[in-house]
Design a protein around this motif. Structure first.
Motif, PDB file in Angstrom:
ATOM      1  N   GLY A  33      10.247 -27.235  14.406  1.00 11.15           N
ATOM      2  CA  GLY A  33      10.629 -25.841  14.621  1.00 11.15           C
ATOM      3  C   GLY A  33       9.690 -24.881  13.922  1.00 11.15           C
ATOM      4  N   ALA A  34       9.305 -25.216  12.677  1.00 17.26           N
ATOM      5  CA  ALA A  34       8.360 -24.370  11.944  1.00 17.26           C
ATOM      6  C   ALA A  34       7.001 -24.363  12.635  1.00 17.26           C
ATOM      7  CB  ALA A  34       8.229 -24.868  10.506  1.00 17.26           C
ATOM      8  N   GLY A  35       6.594 -25.528  13.163  1.00 12.45           N
ATOM      9  CA  GLY A  35       5.323 -25.605  13.874  1.00 12.45           C
ATOM     10  C   GLY A  35       5.318 -24.794  15.153  1.00 12.45           C
ATOM     11  N   ILE A  36       6.432 -24.795  15.876  1.00 13.63           N
ATOM     12  CA  ILE A  36       6.546 -23.972  17.087  1.00 13.63           C
ATOM     13  C   ILE A  36       6.475 -22.492  16.728  1.00 13.63           C
ATOM     14  CG2 ILE A  36       8.087 -23.324  18.990  1.00 13.63           C
ATOM     15  CD1 ILE A  36       9.203 -26.230  18.805  1.00 13.63           C
ATOM     16  N   MET A  37       7.128 -22.122  15.633  1.00 12.27           N
ATOM     17  CA  MET A  37       7.110 -20.729  15.184  1.00 12.27           C
ATOM     18  C   MET A  37       5.673 -20.260  14.950  1.00 12.27           C
ATOM     19  SD  MET A  37       8.938 -19.218  11.756  1.00 12.27           S
ATOM     20  CE  MET A  37       9.218 -17.459  11.506  1.00 12.27           C
ATOM     21  N   ARG A  38       4.880 -21.082  14.277  1.00 13.77           N
ATOM     22  CA  ARG A  38       3.486 -20.701  13.998  1.00 13.77           C
ATOM     23  C   ARG A  38       2.652 -20.710  15.270  1.00 13.77           C
ATOM     24  NH1 ARG A  38      -1.367 -24.046  12.195  1.00 13.77           N
ATOM     25  NH2 ARG A  38      -2.842 -22.490  11.431  1.00 13.77           N
ATOM     26  N   ASP A  39       2.805 -21.747  16.091  1.00 14.22           N
ATOM     27  CA  ASP A  39       2.019 -21.849  17.311  1.00 14.22           C
ATOM     28  C   ASP A  39       2.233 -20.625  18.193  1.00 14.22           C
ATOM     29  OD1 ASP A  39       1.176 -22.567  20.034  1.00 14.22           O
ATOM     30  OD2 ASP A  39       0.960 -24.592  19.271  1.00 14.22           O
ATOM     31  N   LEU A  40       3.490 -20.233  18.388  1.00  9.03           N
ATOM     32  CA  LEU A  40       3.787 -19.069  19.229  1.00  9.03           C
ATOM     33  C   LEU A  40       3.283 -17.781  18.586  1.00  9.03           C
ATOM     34  CD1 LEU A  40       7.358 -19.984  20.522  1.00  9.03           C
ATOM     35  CD2 LEU A  40       5.221 -20.004  21.821  1.00  9.03           C
ATOM     36  N   ALA A  41       3.404 -17.672  17.273  1.00  7.77           N
ATOM     37  CA  ALA A  41       2.919 -16.469  16.590  1.00  7.77           C
ATOM     38  C   ALA A  41       1.419 -16.292  16.813  1.00  7.77           C
ATOM     39  CB  ALA A  41       3.227 -16.546  15.094  1.00  7.77           C
ATOM     40  N   LEU A  42       0.648 -17.396  16.756  1.00  5.16           N
ATOM     41  CA  LEU A  42      -0.795 -17.308  16.960  1.00  5.16           C
ATOM     42  C   LEU A  42      -1.137 -16.908  18.395  1.00  5.16           C
ATOM     43  CD1 LEU A  42      -2.052 -20.406  14.929  1.00  5.16           C
ATOM     44  CD2 LEU A  42      -2.161 -18.000  14.280  1.00  5.16           C
ATOM     45  N   ARG A  43      -0.189 -17.072  19.308  1.00  5.59           N
ATOM     46  CA  ARG A  43      -0.389 -16.621  20.693  1.00  5.59           C
ATOM     47  C   ARG A  43       0.102 -15.183  20.893  1.00  5.59           C
ATOM     48  NH1 ARG A  43       0.147 -21.863  24.404  1.00  5.59           N
ATOM     49  NH2 ARG A  43       0.353 -23.496  22.822  1.00  5.59           N
ATOM     50  N   GLU A 169       4.449 -23.467   4.763  1.00  2.00           N
ATOM     51  CA  GLU A 169       3.177 -22.851   5.127  1.00  2.00           C
ATOM     52  C   GLU A 169       3.186 -22.391   6.584  1.00  2.00           C
ATOM     53  OE1 GLU A 169       1.025 -22.090   2.982  1.00  2.00           O
ATOM     54  OE2 GLU A 169       0.446 -23.699   1.628  1.00  2.00           O
ATOM     55  N   ASN A 170       3.786 -23.181   7.493  1.00  2.00           N
ATOM     56  CA  ASN A 170       3.858 -22.784   8.894  1.00  2.00           C
ATOM     57  C   ASN A 170       4.704 -21.523   9.061  1.00  2.00           C
ATOM     58  OD1 ASN A 170       2.776 -24.734  11.256  1.00  2.00           O
ATOM     59  ND2 ASN A 170       3.124 -25.923   9.392  1.00  2.00           N
ATOM     60  N   VAL A 171       5.838 -21.470   8.386  1.00  2.00           N
ATOM     61  CA  VAL A 171       6.699 -20.290   8.468  1.00  2.00           C
ATOM     62  C   VAL A 171       6.010 -19.080   7.843  1.00  2.00           C
ATOM     63  CG1 VAL A 171       8.872 -19.273   7.676  1.00  2.00           C
ATOM     64  CG2 VAL A 171       8.845 -21.604   8.597  1.00  2.00           C
ATOM     65  N   ALA A 172       5.379 -19.283   6.693  1.00  2.00           N
ATOM     66  CA  ALA A 172       4.710 -18.170   6.012  1.00  2.00           C
ATOM     67  C   ALA A 172       3.594 -17.584   6.877  1.00  2.00           C
ATOM     68  CB  ALA A 172       4.148 -18.648   4.671  1.00  2.00           C
ATOM     69  N   HIS A 173       2.839 -18.447   7.560  1.00  2.00           N
ATOM     70  CA  HIS A 173       1.750 -17.953   8.410  1.00  2.00           C
ATOM     71  C   HIS A 173       2.306 -17.161   9.593  1.00  2.00           C
ATOM     72  CE1 HIS A 173      -2.256 -18.864  10.687  1.00  2.00           C
ATOM     73  NE2 HIS A 173      -2.255 -17.667  10.146  1.00  2.00           N
ATOM     74  N   ALA A 174       3.381 -17.653  10.195  1.00  2.00           N
ATOM     75  CA  ALA A 174       3.987 -16.939  11.328  1.00  2.00           C
ATOM     76  C   ALA A 174       4.516 -15.578  10.897  1.00  2.00           C
ATOM     77  CB  ALA A 174       5.104 -17.777  11.942  1.00  2.00           C
ATOM     78  N   ARG A 175       5.144 -15.530   9.741  1.00  2.00           N
ATOM     79  CA  ARG A 175       5.673 -14.257   9.229  1.00  2.00           C
ATOM     80  C   ARG A 175       4.538 -13.274   8.972  1.00  2.00           C
ATOM     81  NH1 ARG A 175       8.654 -15.421   3.987  1.00  2.00           N
ATOM     82  NH2 ARG A 175       9.591 -13.372   4.218  1.00  2.00           N
ATOM     83  N   ALA A 176       3.453 -13.764   8.373  1.00  2.00           N
ATOM     84  CA  ALA A 176       2.331 -12.879   8.036  1.00  2.00           C
ATOM     85  C   ALA A 176       1.567 -12.450   9.276  1.00  2.00           C
ATOM     86  CB  ALA A 176       1.393 -13.602   7.064  1.00  2.00           C
ATOM     87  N   PHE A 177       1.508 -13.323  10.278  1.00  2.00           N
ATOM     88  CA  PHE A 177       0.664 -13.057  11.452  1.00  2.00           C
ATOM     89  C   PHE A 177       1.283 -12.012  12.375  1.00  2.00           C
ATOM     90  CE2 PHE A 177      -1.557 -13.927  15.415  1.00  2.00           C
ATOM     91  CZ  PHE A 177      -2.856 -14.102  14.974  1.00  2.00           C
ATOM     92  N   ASN A 178       2.590 -12.159  12.674  1.00  2.00           N
ATOM     93  CA  ASN A 178       3.181 -11.162  13.588  1.00  2.00           C
ATOM     94  C   ASN A 178       4.642 -10.838  13.270  1.00  2.00           C
ATOM     95  OD1 ASN A 178       4.572 -13.398  14.531  1.00  2.00           O
ATOM     96  ND2 ASN A 178       4.227 -12.939  16.704  1.00  2.00           N
ATOM     97  N   VAL A 389      -2.566 -17.002  26.369  1.00  2.00           N
ATOM     98  CA  VAL A 389      -3.318 -17.390  25.169  1.00  2.00           C
ATOM     99  C   VAL A 389      -3.079 -18.876  24.902  1.00  2.00           C
ATOM    100  CG1 VAL A 389      -3.655 -16.992  22.705  1.00  2.00           C
ATOM    101  CG2 VAL A 389      -3.091 -15.068  24.228  1.00  2.00           C
ATOM    102  N   GLY A 390      -4.129 -19.627  24.696  1.00  2.00           N
ATOM    103  CA  GLY A 390      -4.001 -21.066  24.474  1.00  2.00           C
ATOM    104  C   GLY A 390      -3.605 -21.415  23.049  1.00  2.00           C
ATOM    105  N   CYS A 391      -3.316 -22.693  22.848  1.00  2.00           N
ATOM    106  CA  CYS A 391      -2.956 -23.192  21.527  1.00  2.00           C
ATOM    107  C   CYS A 391      -4.132 -23.045  20.572  1.00  2.00           C
ATOM    108  CB  CYS A 391      -2.537 -24.664  21.624  1.00  2.00           C
ATOM    109  SG  CYS A 391      -2.199 -25.431  20.030  1.00  2.00           S
ATOM    110  N   GLN A 392      -3.847 -22.629  19.339  1.00  2.00           N
ATOM    111  CA  GLN A 392      -4.889 -22.472  18.325  1.00  2.00           C
ATOM    112  C   GLN A 392      -4.670 -23.354  17.114  1.00  2.00           C
ATOM    113  OE1 GLN A 392      -5.837 -18.243  17.523  1.00  2.00           O
ATOM    114  NE2 GLN A 392      -4.593 -17.741  19.324  1.00  2.00           N
ATOM    115  N   THR A 393      -3.552 -24.096  17.079  1.00  2.00           N
ATOM    116  CA  THR A 393      -3.250 -24.881  15.884  1.00  2.00           C
ATOM    117  C   THR A 393      -4.120 -26.123  15.746  1.00  2.00           C
ATOM    118  OG1 THR A 393      -1.499 -26.138  17.019  1.00  2.00           O
ATOM    119  CG2 THR A 393      -0.853 -24.097  15.890  1.00  2.00           C
TER     120      THR A 393
END
Length: 541
Positions: A33-43, A169-178, A389-393
């Motif tokens: 779930g945390a990984g999906i959160m980050r992946d979608l945020a990067l998109r 770290e995945n959650v923190a990146h998603a929060r910071a990114f968008n 937007v494609g996957c960036q992870t």
């Protein structure tokens, strides 16, 4: 006029409940779930991640922390072995702060099946896994505690990974990114569906009992062992899981520098994983249908120790400070055979055959393959949203966030000594966690709650994970939070009691020898001195 609501903003409703809006609701705060959160945020997709407890409350936080090379599955699940090998290589490059590149050994002892041992390197080569044969003497030189009856040994690129830091770290990146949002203690109780689309998820705040409505365009079920139950809430009957209970032990000392696997098809007590200053021994595999009351048994503990001692005799007399059990969700197999024969692969279900167009479930898999699982899920969600937007992870490094570093063994001493601040008192002596770490976790670690419990602080740090299992640091940290005005009433004492109760759950099946003496001291402190067993009769003032 249509009123546009910003993602993640709380809105009062006519019925008095609160409503949140987001593009994607992700249900389940494990690493997937945390990984999906980050992946979608990067998109560029805003998400809201919820869990009925907290990050890594299920199998993600109750495993041996092995970053698989794939070697464990080469004999019975080549597809899963290849997936593990590929993800092992990606994660070592992109998330090194979460990984200790220990290397791994597969060892056979006198009486083991030598025919299987001889076939092992061929299995590995078929999966593309690097494998090197060592003589028994060479293996024992690397790991002196190995049995002197060693007959075969191979080296593979296993490693260890910190699932808690990985999720943080995945959650923190998603929060910071968008500005995506994580909400712990938020349980799905119902979905509102109209014309083949889920419009809202009705949730309960498990702390307050408050009802919360969450509106989203897409809904993702990453509920781990609870994924089938969540799918059924949405009216979907196409998720079929079986459940395997695994029990593991934590030793007082680090018994090996490499991951040590028994060179045989996966079985009980056949893997020892080093982690920081301790080692994790496991695991059992027992069919279960009980997801919410899973505890280790003495029989499971004995089985792990007896089997583990065949490859490392010192495990028979080691001091164990904790045992724990979690449930693995397995893609359902037929019959009542060994659950280890079930695939460790994963499945992504879009649920269109169930009449839903904006709901999907990701289930099965391994900790090692979480990023791949998140990618496949995010690809589907992005396509449904019209996002190209494609996957960036697979190319973007996972940022090394300061707020998440405290789960790493040895992190606190390094930062503490560097700061050289005599006033920064150590609160957890076993893991050397100072006041400054507690301050930083309370202030900004994902997700900083309105009043963070000791259990939440422990999940985001090493506090309570040492030999005393929180007996002393639980008192010190709670006292420090009272001194800082963070805790102000009886609630802080309740948090302390709940923290000790959670620690005790993991200790009660390993209470012998030195650990029994440790528990006697803890009981004297917590009940005799603090009276935590009598809080219900204490006024809240």
């Amino acid at each position: 006029m249509k009123i546009m609501v910003s993602p993640g903003v709380l809105q009062p409703s006519a019925t008095g409940h609160r409503t949140l809006e987001t593009e994607v609701l992700i249900i389940g705060g494990g690493v997937t779930g945390a990984g999906i959160m980050r992946d979608l945020a990067l998109r560029g997709i805003h998400t809201l991640l919820v869990d009925k407890q907290d990050l890594c409350a299920g199998a993600s936080g109750g495993n041996h922390g092995l970053l698989h090379s794939g070697g464990r599955y080469v004999s019975n699940d080549q597809h899963a072995a290849i997936e593990c090998r590929l993800e092992n290589e990606i994660l070592k490059k992109l998330a090194p702060q979460c990984i200790e590149d220990t290397g791994g050994l597969f060892v056979a002892v006198k009486g083991d099946d030598l025919e299987f041992a001889d076939k092992f390197p061929g299995f590995c080569k078929t999966a593309g896994i690097q494998v090197e044969e060592l003589s028994p003497a060479e293996a024992i030189a690397l790991e002196p505690l190995l049995s002197k009856e060693l007959v075969k040994a191979y080296r593979v690129p296993d490693a260890t990974i910190d699932p808690f830091r990985l999720a943080l770290e995945n959650v923190a990146h998603a929060r910071a990114f968008n500005n995506s949002v994580y909400r712990p203690h938020t349980q799905i109780v119902h979905f509102i569906t109209v014309d083949g689309l889920i419009k809202e998820a009705i949730c309960r705040d498990n702390r307050t009992g408050e009802t919360l409505h969450i509106r989203a365009r897409q809904f993702v079920n990453a509920g781990g062992a609870w994924a089938m139950n969540i799918a059924q809430l949405a009216g979907c009957t196409d998720v079929h899981l079986s459940y395997s209970k695994g029990t593991l032990l934590i030793s007082h000392d680090r018994m090996a520098d490499h991951v040590v696997n028994r060179l045989r098809p996966p079985s009980d007590g056949d893997i020892l994983v080093p982690g920081g200053t301790v080692s994790v021994l496991g695991t059992t595999s027992i069919r279960t249908n009980d997801l919410d009351s899973v505890v280790p048994t003495v029989e499971e503990i004995d089985r792990n120790v007896i089997e583990g001692a065949a490859m490392i005799p010192a495990l028979a007399t080691a001091r164990y400070i904790r045992a724990f059990s979690r449930v693995r969700p397995l893609l359902q197999s037929s019959g009542d055979g060994d659950d280890r024969e079930a695939t460790r692969g994963f499945a992504l279900l879009g649920h269109t055959s169930q009449g839903l167009e904006n709901f999907c479930t990701i289930t099965g898999g391994k900790l090692t393959t979480f990023r791949m699982m998140a990618k496949k899920t995010s690809d589907l969600v992005a396509e449904r949203l019209g996002n190209t937007v494609g996957c960036q992870t697979d190319t973007t490094p996972l940022p090394d966030g300061d707020a998440c570093r405290w789960t790493e063994p040895g992190a606190a001493p390094r930062y503490w000594y560097k700061a050289n601040n005599a006033d920064d008192m150590i609160l957890c002596e076993c893991e050397m966690v100072p006041q400054s770490a507690i301050d930083e976790i309370v202030k900004c670690a994902p997700s900083a709650e309105e009043e963070m419990t000791l259990e939440a602080i422990a999940l985001r740090s090493r506090a309570g994970k040492g030999p005393c299992q929180g007996s002393f640091c639980g008192i010190r940290i709670a006292s420090y939070l009272y001194d800082r005005g963070y805790y102000q009433d009886k609630t802080g004492l309740i948090h302390m009691r709940d923290f000790f109760n959670e620690r005790f759950k993991g200790m009660r099946t390993v209470i012998w020898g030195q650990q029994a003496a440790q528990m006697e001291l803890a009981e004297a402190l917590h009940c005799g001195l603090l009276g935590l067993d009598n809080l219900d009769n204490l006024d809240n003032d």
